[in-house]
Write an enzyme that holds these catalytic residues in place. Structure first.
Site, PDB file in Angstrom:
ATOM      1  N   GLN A   1      35.458  53.290  39.183  1.00 17.69           N
ATOM      2  CA  GLN A   1      36.886  53.361  39.030  1.00 17.69           C
ATOM      3  C   GLN A   1      37.137  53.970  40.530  1.00 17.69           C
ATOM      4  O   GLN A   1      38.179  53.541  41.113  1.00 17.69           O
ATOM      5  CB  GLN A   1      37.379  54.168  38.066  1.00 17.69           C
TER       6      GLN A   1
ATOM      7  N   HIS B   1      49.060  34.307  31.407  1.00 18.77           N
ATOM      8  CA  HIS B   1      48.133  34.432  32.456  1.00 18.77           C
ATOM      9  C   HIS B   1      46.582  34.299  32.190  1.00 18.77           C
ATOM     10  O   HIS B   1      45.595  34.140  33.109  1.00 18.77           O
ATOM     11  CB  HIS B   1      48.565  35.339  33.403  1.00 18.77           C
ATOM     12  N   ASP B   2      46.265  34.802  30.961  1.00 16.50           N
ATOM     13  CA  ASP B   2      44.862  35.078  30.513  1.00 16.50           C
ATOM     14  C   ASP B   2      44.676  34.476  29.187  1.00 16.50           C
ATOM     15  O   ASP B   2      43.867  34.740  28.499  1.00 16.50           O
ATOM     16  CB  ASP B   2      44.499  36.549  30.499  1.00 16.50           C
TER      17      ASP B   2
ATOM     18  N   HIS C   1      40.588  41.374  27.936  1.00 15.59           N
ATOM     19  CA  HIS C   1      41.483  40.096  28.115  1.00 15.59           C
ATOM     20  C   HIS C   1      42.189  39.650  26.942  1.00 15.59           C
ATOM     21  O   HIS C   1      41.878  38.393  26.473  1.00 15.59           O
ATOM     22  CB  HIS C   1      40.640  39.041  29.064  1.00 15.59           C
TER      23      HIS C   1
ATOM     24  N   ASN D   1      46.474  49.108  36.055  1.00 21.43           N
ATOM     25  CA  ASN D   1      45.942  50.202  35.219  1.00 21.43           C
ATOM     26  C   ASN D   1      45.785  51.467  35.781  1.00 21.43           C
ATOM     27  O   ASN D   1      46.201  52.448  35.375  1.00 21.43           O
ATOM     28  CB  ASN D   1      44.654  49.597  34.416  1.00 21.43           C
TER      29      ASN D   1
ATOM     30  N   HIS E   1      46.592  43.155  26.727  1.00 20.38           N
ATOM     31  CA  HIS E   1      46.720  43.237  28.416  1.00 20.38           C
ATOM     32  C   HIS E   1      47.929  42.402  28.942  1.00 20.38           C
ATOM     33  O   HIS E   1      48.566  42.523  29.737  1.00 20.38           O
ATOM     34  CB  HIS E   1      45.313  42.513  28.767  1.00 20.38           C
TER      35      HIS E   1
ATOM     36  N   PHE F   1      36.909  51.072  42.930  1.00 21.48           N
ATOM     37  CA  PHE F   1      37.801  50.159  42.334  1.00 21.48           C
ATOM     38  C   PHE F   1      39.169  50.391  43.264  1.00 21.48           C
ATOM     39  O   PHE F   1      39.936  49.430  43.684  1.00 21.48           O
ATOM     40  CB  PHE F   1      37.837  50.148  41.108  1.00 21.48           C
TER      41      PHE F   1
ATOM     42  N   ASP G   1      48.791  42.864  37.374  1.00 16.59           N
ATOM     43  CA  ASP G   1      47.573  42.486  36.719  1.00 16.59           C
ATOM     44  C   ASP G   1      46.497  43.737  37.423  1.00 16.59           C
ATOM     45  O   ASP G   1      45.470  43.881  36.663  1.00 16.59           O
ATOM     46  CB  ASP G   1      47.093  41.097  37.327  1.00 16.59           C
TER      47      ASP G   1
END
Length: 641
Positions: A558, A389-390, A349, A510, A353, A561, A507
């Site tokens: 992963q 946003h982060d 983060h 990835n 990113h 996810f 977001d």
């Protein structure tokens, strides 16, 4: 009947109807079709070969073979609703498209049933159909002779089916809670389905157990899972803290004044920052409109100021500086200030990113289906939201901050703690000298932009993932059922819903990137999680799922996810923008298969003391222990429903 039961019955009905209409062959989205082979490194690409026909969307267009997400599975047992097997039979027009076996959101299912009632009514009464062409196309051809073509037995059967269909619709509508939106019904259903999937996944192995807990803790809102303290416990806390005095938390933590000055004088550099090799940076920036840009290489060439370079370039390319009279120096000063508030020691983060998410949002806004949909102010708000946003993210999860009783958690009442903090820091930075990039906007524009940015950044709270997915899926299916253009967005809520999901997709992008980029992001997020796990261990806390560097399975993480979070989201987004995201879905599937094939092929390898590194070698750092799942009332379901 509660909303969960409603979603269950609606899903049963659609699945049963699909089974009836295909002569007992079952729906295309069967368990065999979309089964996840997570234990034996099976090739998921072969699953598409099990289908018998090419998939179609709600409008009947043929799509390439692709594994559907768990949203298309039936989450119930057909025997619970025997009458649904006979609800629609041979009286359906043979030419009617198989629309309902693609519908998964409850409200769209109701709309489709009401359309069937209308079709049957026209046939039974011989009334002249004066409805619009869109309805005529959906309902099929009708004429005054339709009723005469039916025998007495067929007429009676169709009348009974029509009444049963109407009764079903009325029953479902009566269960809708007036204080909740229709898309909340899909939220309840999707959460229930995900819980079921995770419970099966958890039973597959120790690693699957941890992955299931991780997904549950991260992507499901836990507000309904809170256990209330007893009266005695509350009184004890009150007595203990009665003598403590705290000053009001009126100051936004994390905000630091800008101590440096821009190193350039005069005109702002081409990319907003001075670099050693502008030519090489320009080569990468030439692909800023392309999905999967090498953001890590860009960060190196931008002297570790990728966020400033990307956002400044995009604002300039979109002519936003001229449109909103934003001075170039002011924009650069603000962006440098924001980037300095991203933690360079956060593995994931960080400003790289943020730059990546901003560039992804830009590419999505450029898709042919969206190019002319949003106003310049909405585009500016989207880029602003992605950029900040982060900001000031500590590399720790919301749940960690809540569990440790941090000041941020106290300030924001445990609700979207970090997301609220990112917003507070960003708007505070706008008040710094030389940083107000929206100074020339009207008061109404400033208020609108602030509201949009708040909505989009709050949508990046991963615990709200299922809510946003359900809302988007309901909107897509409902609009397709009604014949409304998917992107004819007039109401603010509809436009914001699409923008929120756009930022959410960016977001969670990835796994849709080229494999070498995706693997770098995976390494970074896992290391950041491991650091949190190390800290939890030091504090004597329970180590969060997938935060234990000695037991976590990167490969299974992963795969899970993608299967349960990323794939359903991007599948729905692609449905909104067909056919412009097909390449992204193809890359997602390829990356999923790569990690699937990296999973150890036998239990012996799974519990070994080695794990594969990025170059394929083995690293002797894994030690396993058994995780015991807590059994809930209905078995081993995980999370909230």
């Amino acid at each position: 009947m509660d909303e969960a039961e409603f979603g269950e019955i609606a899903d049963l009905r659609v699945a049963a109807l699909g089974n009836r209409r295909t002569g007992g062959r079952g729906r295309r989205h069967t368990l065999a079709m979309v089964g996840f082979d997570v234990e034996n490194s099976g090739n998921a690409a072969s699953l598409a070969d099990r289908g018998s026909s090419s998939p179609t969307d709600l409008s009947g267009h043929h799509l390439p073979h692709r594994r559907e997400s768990f949203l298309y599975r039936s989450d119930s047992n057909f025997s619970l609703l025997p009458k649904s097997l006979n609800r629609i039979g041979s009286t359906l027009a043979p030419s009617e498209p198989h629309v309902d076996d693609q519908i998964v959101t409850p409200f769209a299912q109701i709309l489709h049933s009401l359309r069937r009632v209308r079709t049957h009514y026209v046939r039974l009464t011989s009334v002249t159909d004066t409805k619009s062409k869109s309805c005529a196309k959906e309902d099929g051809p009708s004429s005054s002779n339709d009723a005469q073509k039916l025998s007495d037995g067929e007429f009676q059967s169709l009348a009974e089916e029509t009444l049963e269909e109407l009764d079903w619709c009325l029953e479902q509508l009566e269960t809708i809670q007036t204080h909740r939106s229709v898309s909340d019904m899909a939220t309840s259903k999707f959460k229930r389905m995900l819980n079921k999937e995770l419970s099966h996944f958890a039973e597959s192995s120790q690693a699957g157990n941890q992955v299931s807990k991780y997904i549950c803790n991260t992507f499901l809102d836990k507000q309904q899972d809170i256990e209330l303290m007893s009266v005695e416990a509350v009184e004890e806390v009150e007595v203990k803290d009665s003598g403590a005095k705290r000053s009001p938390m009126s100051k936004i933590s994390g905000v630091r004044r800008l101590h440096h000055t821009n190193s350039f004088t005069g005109a702002v550099p081409r990319f907003g920052i001075e670099v050693n090799d502008e030519r090489q940076l320009a080569q990468i920036m030439d692909d800023i409109d392309v999905w999967g840009i090498d953001i890590f290489r860009l960060a190196q060439l931008a002297n570790n100021r990728p966020l400033t370079a990307v956002t400044y370039t995009l604002c300039k390319e979109r002519n936003l500086l001229k449109t909103f009279q934003i001075p170039a120096n002011t924009l650069v000063t603000f962006l440098v200030h924001v980037e300095s508030h991203y933690h360079s020691d956060a593995n994931y983060h960080n400003s790289i990113h943020a730059a990546d998410v901003t560039q992804c949002a830009h590419v999505l806004l450029n898709l042919p289906g969206l190019q002319s949909v949003f106003s310049d102010l909405e585009v500016l708000a989207t880029l602003f939201a992605c950029t900040i946003h982060d900001v000031d993210h500590p590399g720790l999860s919301n749940q960690f901050l809540i569990n440790t009783g941090s000041e941020l958690a106290l300030m924001y009442n445990d609700d979207s703690v970090l997301e609220n903090h990112h917003l507070a820091v960003a708007f505070k930075l706008l008040q710094e000298n030389g940083c107000d990039i929206i100074v020339n906007l009207s008061a109404k524009q400033r208020q609108t932009l602030r509201r949009m940015v708040i909505n989009m950044v709050l949508a990046t709270d991963m615990s709200k993932h299922m809510d946003h997915l359900a809302h988007l899926k309901t909107m897509v299916e409902t609009r397709k059922m009604s014949g409304t253009g998917l992107l004819d967005l007039e109401a603010y809520g509809e436009r914001m819903q699409v923008l929120q999901n756009l930022v959410h997709c960016a977001d969670l992008s990835n796994p849709t990137k080229p494999l070498d980029i995706y693997r770098q992001w995976t390494d970074r997020i896992m290391e950041e999680s491991f650091k949190q796990g190390d800290l939890e261990r030091q504090k004597g806390m329970d180590v969060s799922p997938m935060c234990d560097r000695f037991t976590a399975s990167v490969e299974r993480t992963q795969v899970g996810f993608i299967d349960y979070i990323v794939h359903p989201l991007w599948e729905t987004w692609a449905d909104l923008l067909q056919p412009y995201c097909q390449d992204i879905l193809d890359t997602l599937e390829d990356n999923r298969n790569w990690y699937q094939n990296m999973i150890p092929s036998s239990p012996v390898d799974d519990v070994s003391t080695t794990r594969k590194t990025r170059d394929g070698s083995k690293d002797p750092i894994r030690f396993s222990f058994t995780v015991t799942m807590e059994q809930e009332q209905e078995g081993s379901e995980i999370g909230t429903t």
